[in-house]
Design an enzyme around this catalytic site. Structure first.
Site, PDB file in Angstrom:
ATOM      1  N   GLU A  31     -11.785  20.128  -1.414  1.00 33.56           N
ATOM      2  CA  GLU A  31     -10.590  19.410  -2.002  1.00 33.56           C
ATOM      3  C   GLU A  31      -9.388  20.074  -2.316  1.00 33.56           C
ATOM      4  O   GLU A  31      -9.729  20.808  -3.201  1.00 33.56           O
ATOM      5  CB  GLU A  31     -11.219  18.368  -2.734  1.00 33.56           C
ATOM      6  CG  GLU A  31      -9.864  17.336  -3.372  1.00 33.56           C
ATOM      7  CD  GLU A  31      -8.866  16.612  -2.492  1.00 33.56           C
ATOM      8  OE1 GLU A  31      -9.334  16.051  -1.519  1.00 33.56           O
ATOM      9  OE2 GLU A  31      -7.553  16.836  -2.640  1.00 33.56           O
ATOM     10  N   SER A  45      -4.692  -1.507  -2.458  1.00 37.81           N
ATOM     11  CA  SER A  45      -5.068  -2.749  -3.249  1.00 37.81           C
ATOM     12  C   SER A  45      -6.325  -2.935  -3.461  1.00 37.81           C
ATOM     13  O   SER A  45      -6.922  -3.797  -4.142  1.00 37.81           O
ATOM     14  CB  SER A  45      -4.779  -3.654  -2.076  1.00 37.81           C
ATOM     15  OG  SER A  45      -3.523  -3.698  -1.384  1.00 37.81           O
ATOM     16  N   HIS A  49     -12.196  -5.698   2.676  1.00 37.80           N
ATOM     17  CA  HIS A  49     -11.602  -6.574   3.567  1.00 37.80           C
ATOM     18  C   HIS A  49     -12.614  -7.419   4.132  1.00 37.80           C
ATOM     19  O   HIS A  49     -13.568  -6.810   4.453  1.00 37.80           O
ATOM     20  CB  HIS A  49     -10.405  -6.158   4.604  1.00 37.80           C
ATOM     21  CG  HIS A  49      -9.514  -5.872   3.885  1.00 37.80           C
ATOM     22  ND1 HIS A  49      -8.268  -6.855   3.444  1.00 37.80           N
ATOM     23  CD2 HIS A  49      -8.541  -4.574   3.545  1.00 37.80           C
ATOM     24  CE1 HIS A  49      -7.314  -6.098   2.838  1.00 37.80           C
ATOM     25  NE2 HIS A  49      -7.471  -4.905   3.000  1.00 37.80           N
ATOM     26  N   ARG A 316       0.497   4.683   3.419  1.00 37.00           N
ATOM     27  CA  ARG A 316      -0.482   4.478   4.813  1.00 37.00           C
ATOM     28  C   ARG A 316      -0.320   5.509   5.913  1.00 37.00           C
ATOM     29  O   ARG A 316       1.032   5.482   6.535  1.00 37.00           O
ATOM     30  CB  ARG A 316      -0.151   3.117   5.256  1.00 37.00           C
ATOM     31  CG  ARG A 316      -0.137   2.071   4.170  1.00 37.00           C
ATOM     32  CD  ARG A 316       0.396   0.732   4.767  1.00 37.00           C
ATOM     33  NE  ARG A 316       0.510  -0.254   3.821  1.00 37.00           N
ATOM     34  CZ  ARG A 316       1.513  -0.810   2.969  1.00 37.00           C
ATOM     35  NH1 ARG A 316       2.464   0.119   3.201  1.00 37.00           N
ATOM     36  NH2 ARG A 316       1.555  -1.976   2.428  1.00 37.00           N
ATOM     37  N   CYS A 410      -7.166   0.007 -25.638  1.00 36.20           N
ATOM     38  CA  CYS A 410      -6.935  -1.012 -24.727  1.00 36.20           C
ATOM     39  C   CYS A 410      -8.082  -1.390 -23.865  1.00 36.20           C
ATOM     40  O   CYS A 410      -8.449  -2.558 -23.670  1.00 36.20           O
ATOM     41  CB  CYS A 410      -5.788  -0.713 -23.737  1.00 36.20           C
ATOM     42  SG  CYS A 410      -4.161  -0.170 -24.578  1.00 36.20           S
ATOM     43  N   CYS A 448      -4.260   6.657 -27.093  1.00 42.62           N
ATOM     44  CA  CYS A 448      -5.191   7.655 -26.860  1.00 42.62           C
ATOM     45  C   CYS A 448      -5.269   8.914 -26.117  1.00 42.62           C
ATOM     46  O   CYS A 448      -6.049  10.052 -26.133  1.00 42.62           O
ATOM     47  CB  CYS A 448      -6.235   6.988 -26.129  1.00 42.62           C
ATOM     48  SG  CYS A 448      -5.901   6.310 -24.368  1.00 42.62           S
TER      49      CYS A 448
HETATM   50  C1  LIG Z   1      -0.455   0.683   0.339  1.00 39.16           C
HETATM   51  C2  LIG Z   1      -2.063   0.720   0.743  1.00 39.16           C
HETATM   52  C3  LIG Z   1      -2.777  -0.477   0.429  1.00 39.16           C
HETATM   53  C4  LIG Z   1      -4.015  -0.312   1.178  1.00 39.16           C
HETATM   54  N1  LIG Z   1      -4.898  -1.148   0.879  1.00 39.16           N
HETATM   55  C5  LIG Z   1      -6.293  -1.203   1.354  1.00 39.16           C
HETATM   56  C6  LIG Z   1      -7.254  -2.227   0.699  1.00 39.16           C
HETATM   57  O1  LIG Z   1      -7.073  -3.024   0.267  1.00 39.16           O
HETATM   58  N2  LIG Z   1      -8.463  -2.178   1.679  1.00 39.16           N
HETATM   59  C7  LIG Z   1      -8.857  -1.147   2.359  1.00 39.16           C
HETATM   60  O2  LIG Z   1     -10.117  -1.212   2.922  1.00 39.16           O
HETATM   61  N3  LIG Z   1      -8.108  -0.130   2.739  1.00 39.16           N
HETATM   62  C8  LIG Z   1      -6.691  -0.145   2.183  1.00 39.16           C
HETATM   63  N4  LIG Z   1      -5.952   0.808   2.161  1.00 39.16           N
HETATM   64  C9  LIG Z   1      -6.232   2.093   3.065  1.00 39.16           C
HETATM   65  C10 LIG Z   1      -7.241   2.965   2.206  1.00 39.16           C
HETATM   66  O3  LIG Z   1      -6.685   3.297   1.008  1.00 39.16           O
HETATM   67  C11 LIG Z   1      -7.024   4.315   2.941  1.00 39.16           C
HETATM   68  O4  LIG Z   1      -7.394   3.946   4.554  1.00 39.16           O
HETATM   69  C12 LIG Z   1      -8.320   5.378   2.424  1.00 39.16           C
HETATM   70  O5  LIG Z   1      -8.197   5.387   1.057  1.00 39.16           O
HETATM   71  C13 LIG Z   1      -7.978   6.547   3.283  1.00 39.16           C
HETATM   72  O6  LIG Z   1      -9.065   7.451   2.606  1.00 39.16           O
HETATM   73  P1  LIG Z   1      -9.072   9.051   3.248  1.00 39.16           P
HETATM   74  O7  LIG Z   1     -10.372   9.471   2.575  1.00 39.16           O
HETATM   75  O8  LIG Z   1      -9.038   8.912   4.387  1.00 39.16           O
HETATM   76  O9  LIG Z   1      -7.682   9.633   2.548  1.00 39.16           O
HETATM   77  P2  LIG Z   1      -7.338  10.166   1.156  1.00 39.16           P
HETATM   78  O10 LIG Z   1      -7.907   9.294  -0.071  1.00 39.16           O
HETATM   79  O11 LIG Z   1      -5.762  10.543   1.220  1.00 39.16           O
HETATM   80  O12 LIG Z   1      -8.029  11.552   1.019  1.00 39.16           O
HETATM   81  C14 LIG Z   1      -7.721  12.698   1.917  1.00 39.16           C
HETATM   82  C15 LIG Z   1      -7.909  13.852   1.128  1.00 39.16           C
HETATM   83  O13 LIG Z   1      -7.637  15.207   1.638  1.00 39.16           O
HETATM   84  C16 LIG Z   1      -7.056  16.004   0.585  1.00 39.16           C
HETATM   85  N5  LIG Z   1      -6.241  17.022   1.568  1.00 39.16           N
HETATM   86  C17 LIG Z   1      -5.100  16.836   2.231  1.00 39.16           C
HETATM   87  N6  LIG Z   1      -4.948  18.073   2.622  1.00 39.16           N
HETATM   88  C18 LIG Z   1      -5.921  19.020   2.212  1.00 39.16           C
HETATM   89  C19 LIG Z   1      -6.097  20.318   2.473  1.00 39.16           C
HETATM   90  N7  LIG Z   1      -5.312  21.085   3.332  1.00 39.16           N
HETATM   91  N8  LIG Z   1      -7.259  20.920   2.364  1.00 39.16           N
HETATM   92  C20 LIG Z   1      -8.033  20.329   1.493  1.00 39.16           C
HETATM   93  N9  LIG Z   1      -7.716  18.933   1.064  1.00 39.16           N
HETATM   94  C21 LIG Z   1      -6.810  18.325   1.498  1.00 39.16           C
HETATM   95  C22 LIG Z   1      -5.992  15.131  -0.238  1.00 39.16           C
HETATM   96  O14 LIG Z   1      -5.590  15.791  -1.333  1.00 39.16           O
HETATM   97  C23 LIG Z   1      -6.943  13.970  -0.104  1.00 39.16           C
HETATM   98  O15 LIG Z   1      -7.848  14.025  -1.256  1.00 39.16           O
HETATM   99  C24 LIG Z   1      -4.484   0.802   1.709  1.00 39.16           C
HETATM  100  C25 LIG Z   1      -3.766   1.912   1.989  1.00 39.16           C
HETATM  101  C26 LIG Z   1      -2.365   1.862   1.504  1.00 39.16           C
HETATM  102  C27 LIG Z   1      -1.559   3.133   1.567  1.00 39.16           C
END
Ligand SMILES: Cc1cc2nc3c(=O)[nH]c(=O)nc-3n(C[C@H](O)[C@H](O)[C@H](O)COP(=O)(O)OP(=O)(O)OC[C@H]3O[C@@H](n4cnc5c(N)ncnc54)[C@H](O)[C@@H]3O)c2cc1C
Length: 483
Positions: A31, A45, A49, A316, A410, A448
Site C-alpha cells: 500500500e 456512502s 447495495h 469514482r 463525543c 481529544c
Molecule cells: C462518492 C462515492 C460513493 C460511493 N458509494 C458506494 C456505496 O455506497 N456502496 C458501494 O458499494 N460502493 C460505493 N462506492 C464505490 C466504492 O467506494 C469503491 O468501489 C471501492 O471503495 C473501491 O475500492 P478499491 O479497493 O478498488 O480502491 P481504493 O480504496 O482506492 O484502494 C486502492 C488503494 O491503492 C493504493 N495505491 C494506489 N496507487 C498505488 C501504488 N502505486 N502503490 C501502492 N498502492 C497504491 C491507494 O493508496 C489505495 O489505498 C462509492 C464511491 C464513491 C467515490
C-alpha cells in the site's frame, strides 16, 4: 509461489485475506499510503447495495448481488458493524418517476434480488416519518444496509497477517521487471525489489497508471467526484433507511442515510473531473450547498439544524464501458487488473476477492491451490465502551482502569481502545481515528486530538514532534513542546 497485491483498499485487502488461506502461497500486500483503507474506500456512502440498479448482465450487477449476500458473515468474521437498514428510492406522484421505480423493480428482479417491492404513501410514512410529503411511492429494498468500509480493509489485513501474509505500507509501487510476457519483480519507492509469480493491481483510481508501469494498457480512467456532509448524531433519529431520489444520468443521486455510529450522511454530488486529478478530494462551496438543499428536499429541516460535523469528497473511477474492469492482461500473463471499481464496488468487494482468488489466479498460474487446514477466520472481538451496558463497563474498569479513561468525549472512546488500536497497527492520528472513531464526532478532535498525539508518542516511543496526522509529511508539531 509469491503473489503480490498492489493497493490496500477494500478490494486488495479482501483479496490478500483470501490469499492468506492458501497453502504454499506467500501473499504480500503493498500500500502506497501510510495505512490501508485510505483511498476511495474511506470516502463513499458506505452502503451495501441491494443491486437493483446495475444493468442486468454487467459484472457490477452480478458481483454486487453476490457480495451483498456475503456481507453478514464477512462482517461477523471481521468484527465490523453491518446494519440491514433497507433502502428506499422515493418517487413523486408523477408518471415519469413511477415508471423509473417500476423499471428498477423489473431490473432488480432480473438481477435475482429478493425483498424488493413498491410501497405506497402510508407505508412510506411509517418507514420514514420525516420524509417530505411530496413523495407518494418508493421502491423498498430490504437487503440494502450500511457498514464501515475502511474498517473492513483494516480488519481483513489484520486477519491476513495473522494467517501469514506480509503487509508493506507507505511504500508505493514505482515499477517492475517484465520478461518474456511475465512480471518477475515489483519495485517499490524505497528501492525494495519483490519477486512475484503473480501480481494483482487493485489500486483504485490509479489502476491505469500502475498497469502502465508494467507496460500494460488498460482503458483510460475517468473520474467523478462526490462531495458529502456528515451531520451530528442529534439528527440521527430523523432517518432510518437509506433514502435515494430517483436516479439520473449522473448516478444514484444525492441521498440521506444513517451512519453505523448514529449520525447522518448526506450527498454525494457527481462532478466530472479531469482524468489527471487522481487525488483531488477537495470540497467546494457549490457542491456542499447542493448537498444541503437536496437533503432538505428529501427530509425537510434536516439541514436547517445546521448540525454539520464535517465535509469530505471521494473519487469514482470509471471507464467508457461503465462496468468493472477485472481482467488478466493478454500480453503480460501473470498480471490481473481489478480496475474501474466504481459503485457498487464496496458491496461487490468480497465477491471480487472470491472471483480473483478462486478463479483468475488459478487460471493465470495454471495450478489449483489447497486451503490451509487451519486459519484464523475470525478477529477477536474488540469491545467499544460506548456500545456496552454500564454493568459490563464497570466490570471492565475493575479489571483495567484505562477502560474508564474516556479520551474522545463525543464518541466515548477510552484510552484502552486507543492503545489497542496502536498495538494493532495504528501509527498516526488518522490511524487511531479510523480504527476507534476517536475524533470522528462533533468536535472533530478539537478536544481529544492532543491526548491522542501524546498516547501515540508514548506507545510508539517517538517524540511528540514525530507524530503525524496521516501521510509522510503531515506533521502536527513543528518543533519540541513541553509534554
Ligand atoms: C462518492 C462515492 C460513493 C460511493 N458509494 C458506494 C456505496 O455506497 N456502496 C458501494 O458499494 N460502493 C460505493 N462506492 C464505490 C466504492 O467506494 C469503491 O468501489 C471501492 O471503495 C473501491 O475500492 P478499491 O479497493 O478498488 O480502491 P481504493 O480504496 O482506492 O484502494 C486502492 C488503494 O491503492 C493504493 N495505491 C494506489 N496507487 C498505488 C501504488 N502505486 N502503490 C501502492 N498502492 C497504491 C491507494 O493508496 C489505495 O489505498 C462509492 C464511491 C464513491 C467515490
Amino acid at each position: 509461489m509469491q503473489i503480490v497485491v498492489i493497493g490496500g483498499g477494500i478490494c486488495g485487502s479482501l483479496i490478500v485475506r483470501e490469499l492468506s488461506h492458501l497453502q504454499d502461497v506467500s501473499a504480500i500486500l503493498i500500500e502506497g499510503k501510510s495505512d490501508v483503507g485510505q483511498g476511495v474506500t474511506k470516502a463513499n456512502s458506505a452502503i451495501v447495495h441491494g443491486g437493483y440498479d446495475d444493468p442486468h448482465g454487467t459484472m457490477r450487477a452480478s458481483l454486487c448481488v453476490r457480495g451483498n449476500g456475503m456481507f453478514p458473515q464477512l462482517c461477523e468474521e471481521l468484527n465490523v458493524p453491518f446494519k440491514r437498514t433497507g433502502s428506499l428510492v422515493v418517487a413523486k406522484d408523477a408518471s415519469d418517476e413511477i415508471e423509473q421505480i417500476e423499471n428498477l423493480l423489473a431490473n432488480g428482479k432480473k438481477n435475482g434480488i429478493e425483498g424488493l417491492r413498491i410501497v405506497g404513501a402510508e407505508e412510506l410514512r411509517r418507514i420514514e416519518p420525516h420524509l417530505s410529503d411530496e413523495y407518494a411511492f418508493a421502491l423498498h429494498c430490504s437487503s440494502a444496509g450500511i457498514t464501515e468500509p475502511w474498517m473492513i480493509a483494516i480488519a481483513a489485513v489484520n486477519l491476513a497477517t495473522m494467517n501469514g501474509a506480509r503487509v508493506i505500507t507507505g511504500n508505493p509501487v514505482k515499477g517492475g521487471k517484465v520478461c518474456e510476457g511475465r512480471v518477475k519483480e515489483v519495485w517499490l519507492e524505497s528501492g525494495m525489489r519483490i519477486p512475484a509469480d503473480c501480481v494483482i493491481n487493485a489500486t483504485g483510481v490509479h489502476f491505469q497508471e500502475v498497469a502502465s508501469l508494467f507496460g500494460i494498457e488498460t482503458p483510460p480512467v475517468s473520474l467523478r467526484r462526490g462531495e458529502y456532509i456528515i451531520l451530528d448524531k442529534l439528527v440521527g433519529d430523523m432517518v432510518k433507511t437509506v433514502i435515494f431520489p430517483v436516479p439520473t444520468e449522473e448516478g444514484k443521486g444525492k441521498l440521506v442515510l444513517p451512519t453505523v455510529d448514529g449520525g447522518v450522511l448526506i450527498g454525494p454530488t457527481s462532478e466530472e473531473l479531469d482524468s489527471h486529478a487522481l487525488e483531488d478530494v477537495s470540497t467546494t462551496d457549490r457542491g456542499l450547498r447542493e448537498v444541503l438543499s437536496s437533503a432538505d428536499s428529501l427530509v425537510p429541516g434536516i439541514s436547517r439544524f445546521n448540525w454539520v460535523v464535517r465535509s469530505f469528497a471521494g473519487l469514482r473511477p470509471d471507464t467508457e464501458e461503465r462496468d468493472f474492469f477485472i481482467k488478466t492482461d493478454n500480453e503480460v500473463k501473470n498480471f490481473i487488473t481489478v480496475g474501474s471499481i466504481r459503485s457498487p464496488g464496496l458491496t461487490a468487494a468480497p465477491a471480487i476477492a472470491e472471483l480473483v482468488v478462486d478463479e483468475m489466479i488459478t487460471d493465470v498460474l495454471n495450478t489449483s491451490f489447497k486451503k490451509k487446514e487451519r486459519v484464523v477466520s475470525r478477529l477477536p472481538r474488540t469491545e467499544r465502551i460506548n456500545e456496552l451496558p454500564f454493568s459490563k463497563i464497570a466490570e471492565m474498569i475493575d479489571d483495567d482502569p484505562l477502560h474508564g479513561k474516556i479520551v474522545c468525549q463525543c464518541n466515548e472512546v477510552s484510552e484502552r481502545e486507543i492503545i489497542n488500536a496502536i498495538r494493532e497497527g495504528a501509527t498516526t492520528v488518522d490511524g487511531v481515528k479510523f480504527r476507534t472513531r476517536a475524533g470522528f464526532g462533533r468536535c472533530q478532535a478539537s478536544f481529544c486530538g492532543w491526548r491522542i498525539v501524546q498516547i501515540l508518542s508514548r506507545e510508539l516511543g517517538i517524540e511528540l514532534s514525530e507524530v503525524r496526522m496521516n501521510e509522510k509529511e503531515a506533521w502536527i508539531l513543528d518543533g519540541k513542546v513541553r509534554p
